[in-house]
Design a protein around this motif. Structure first.
Motif, PDB file in Angstrom:
ATOM      1  N   UNK A 295      29.265  45.998  36.004  1.00  0.00           N
ATOM      2  CA  UNK A 295      28.153  45.757  36.925  1.00  0.00           C
ATOM      3  C   UNK A 295      27.014  46.753  36.728  1.00  0.00           C
ATOM      4  N   UNK A 296      27.286  47.861  36.058  1.00  0.00           N
ATOM      5  CA  UNK A 296      26.263  48.886  35.851  1.00  0.00           C
ATOM      6  C   UNK A 296      25.301  48.460  34.742  1.00  0.00           C
ATOM      7  N   UNK A 297      24.028  48.460  35.059  1.00  0.00           N
ATOM      8  CA  UNK A 297      22.999  48.095  34.088  1.00  0.00           C
ATOM      9  C   UNK A 297      22.376  49.353  33.513  1.00  0.00           C
ATOM     10  N   UNK A 298      22.575  49.546  32.203  1.00  0.00           N
ATOM     11  CA  UNK A 298      22.045  50.746  31.568  1.00  0.00           C
ATOM     12  C   UNK A 298      20.541  50.567  31.310  1.00  0.00           C
ATOM     13  N   UNK A 299      19.783  51.609  31.574  1.00  0.00           N
ATOM     14  CA  UNK A 299      18.334  51.499  31.366  1.00  0.00           C
ATOM     15  C   UNK A 299      17.971  51.648  29.891  1.00  0.00           C
ATOM     16  N   UNK A 300      16.771  51.210  29.584  1.00  0.00           N
ATOM     17  CA  UNK A 300      16.264  51.427  28.234  1.00  0.00           C
ATOM     18  C   UNK A 300      15.954  52.904  28.037  1.00  0.00           C
ATOM     19  N   UNK A 301      15.891  53.305  26.766  1.00  0.00           N
ATOM     20  CA  UNK A 301      15.584  54.693  26.487  1.00  0.00           C
ATOM     21  C   UNK A 301      14.177  55.024  26.964  1.00  0.00           C
ATOM     22  N   UNK A 302      14.031  56.263  27.397  1.00  0.00           N
ATOM     23  CA  UNK A 302      12.739  56.701  27.916  1.00  0.00           C
ATOM     24  C   UNK A 302      11.694  56.663  26.805  1.00  0.00           C
ATOM     25  N   UNK A 303      10.481  56.322  27.188  1.00  0.00           N
ATOM     26  CA  UNK A 303       9.398  56.193  26.217  1.00  0.00           C
ATOM     27  C   UNK A 303       9.116  57.530  25.537  1.00  0.00           C
ATOM     28  N   UNK A 304       8.721  57.438  24.293  1.00  0.00           N
ATOM     29  CA  UNK A 304       8.506  58.646  23.492  1.00  0.00           C
ATOM     30  C   UNK A 304       7.075  59.156  23.648  1.00  0.00           C
ATOM     31  N   UNK A 305       6.759  59.640  24.820  1.00  0.00           N
ATOM     32  CA  UNK A 305       5.455  60.286  25.046  1.00  0.00           C
ATOM     33  C   UNK A 305       5.597  61.753  24.645  1.00  0.00           C
ATOM     34  N   UNK A 306       4.949  62.111  23.501  1.00  0.00           N
ATOM     35  CA  UNK A 306       5.144  63.461  22.956  1.00  0.00           C
ATOM     36  C   UNK A 306       4.683  64.541  23.921  1.00  0.00           C
ATOM     37  N   UNK A 307       3.568  64.306  24.626  1.00  0.00           N
ATOM     38  CA  UNK A 307       3.054  65.333  25.545  1.00  0.00           C
ATOM     39  C   UNK A 307       4.049  65.595  26.676  1.00  0.00           C
ATOM     40  N   UNK A 308       4.571  64.486  27.270  1.00  0.00           N
ATOM     41  CA  UNK A 308       5.521  64.660  28.371  1.00  0.00           C
ATOM     42  C   UNK A 308       6.866  65.126  27.854  1.00  0.00           C
TER      43      UNK A 308
END
Length: 316
Positions: free
Chosen positions: A8-21
């Motif tokens: 039932x657990x929905x895994x999120x997509x990988x976090x966006x690759x914002x180099x500054x953040x």
């Protein structure tokens, strides 16, 4: 994470690759849910939201702790939601609402305004001492007991005993035999149309109303108020009943355990102590078959106030 294999657990997509953040993220913290740095797993807001939603859906019951307290609380909630079996009535009626339809609407509207706006008309502010009951107040009472609060009041210049304090009554009642002993005339009564409704819905039509001065407490911790009594012509072991109208005007606090009534005065907290013996005598009289003994007499002697200081003779 113990629930990582739960379907039932929905895994999120990988976090966006914002180099500054990404450069600002804390490398010492790693979230196994997002599979990235920046925050710890137990701090992950998205994971907590999913877990709460799954618990509400009943899909993680084997991870949720269920103890005896939870079951007991659930039982109380179910019990409180049940509809009542019926209604047990108390003494209601009187003149507080007025007799006209307009006055009754106003009576209801005042409470509605308080509920809507959260405040009532301001009363005169004054520093009042705190009212409390102590173990010493209970020492003079025989315990255990289920006695009523029966006090003595100074009504219309008469020391009137066997006065029942009844928080369940919306009217102040004076029984007709006591009315007669006070040497009051029937033509002093004002007519009243509203009946009293007692236990079981029984209706009693008062003879009339009369306003009398009532003194409660001992000098100097005492209060004097004008009380609007409903005069009732029926048998009773009590001479009068003090209900919510007068108790509220006294700002009184009653204690059934201590058989006492306390109220603030200008000179401190006043007290009207209940008479336990009188309470039991009244109870036995009400249970007696002979109605002739059910109305107790008041003191017919008028009390003449005495001076508090020595008087001086002055020649005019």
């Amino acid at each position: 994470m113990q629930i990582k294999d739960d379907p039932s657990l929905k895994w999120p997509e990988k976090m966006k690759r914002d180099l500054n953040k990404r450069n600002k993220r804390n490398k010492n913290k790693y979230c196994r849910f997002h599979r990235d740095h920046g925050h710890d797993t137990d701090e992950c807001y998205d994971l907590k939201q999913q877990i709460e939603n799954l618990i509400r859906q009943g899909k993680l019951r084997h991870f949720v702790r269920s103890d005896h307290k939870d079951e007991k609380l659930k039982g109380k909630m179910e019990e409180s939601s049940r509809p009542p079996l019926g209604e047990i009535r108390i003494i209601i009626g009187g003149t507080s609402t007025g007799q006209s339809s307009k006055s009754k609407k106003t009576y209801l509207k005042v409470v509605q305004n308080v509920q809507l706006f959260g405040r009532s008309p301001r009363t005169r502010s004054m520093d009042e001492p705190a009212t409390s009951f102590t173990n010493e107040d209970a020492e003079r009472i025989h315990h255990p007991h289920d006695d009523a609060i029966v006090i003595t009041l100074f009504i219309a210049n008469y020391t009137t005993r066997r006065v029942l304090v009844n928080n369940g009554s919306s009217a102040d009642i004076l029984y007709y035999p006591a009315f007669q002993q006070m040497r009051l005339m029937r033509d002093q009564l004002h007519p009243v149309c509203s009946p009293l409704i007692g236990f079981g819905g029984m209706k009693v039509q008062p003879v009339g109303t009369i306003t009398l001065p009532v003194v409660v407490g001992s000098y100097p911790q005492q209060i004097t108020r004008e009380v609007n009594f409903l005069v009732v012509d029926c048998s009773s072991s009590y001479n009068a009943i003090i209900g919510r109208p007068t108790l509220n005007s006294w700002k009184a606090i009653t204690s059934a355990y201590h058989l006492s009534v306390k109220f603030p005065t200008e000179y401190g907290i006043g007290q009207a102590q209940g008479d336990q013996l009188a309470a039991r005598e009244c109870y036995l009289a009400m249970m007696a078959l002979d109605e002739q003994v059910q109305t107790m007499s008041i003191e017919e002697r008028r009390v003449v106030p005495e001076p508090t200081k020595v008087l001086e003779n002055v020649l005019l």
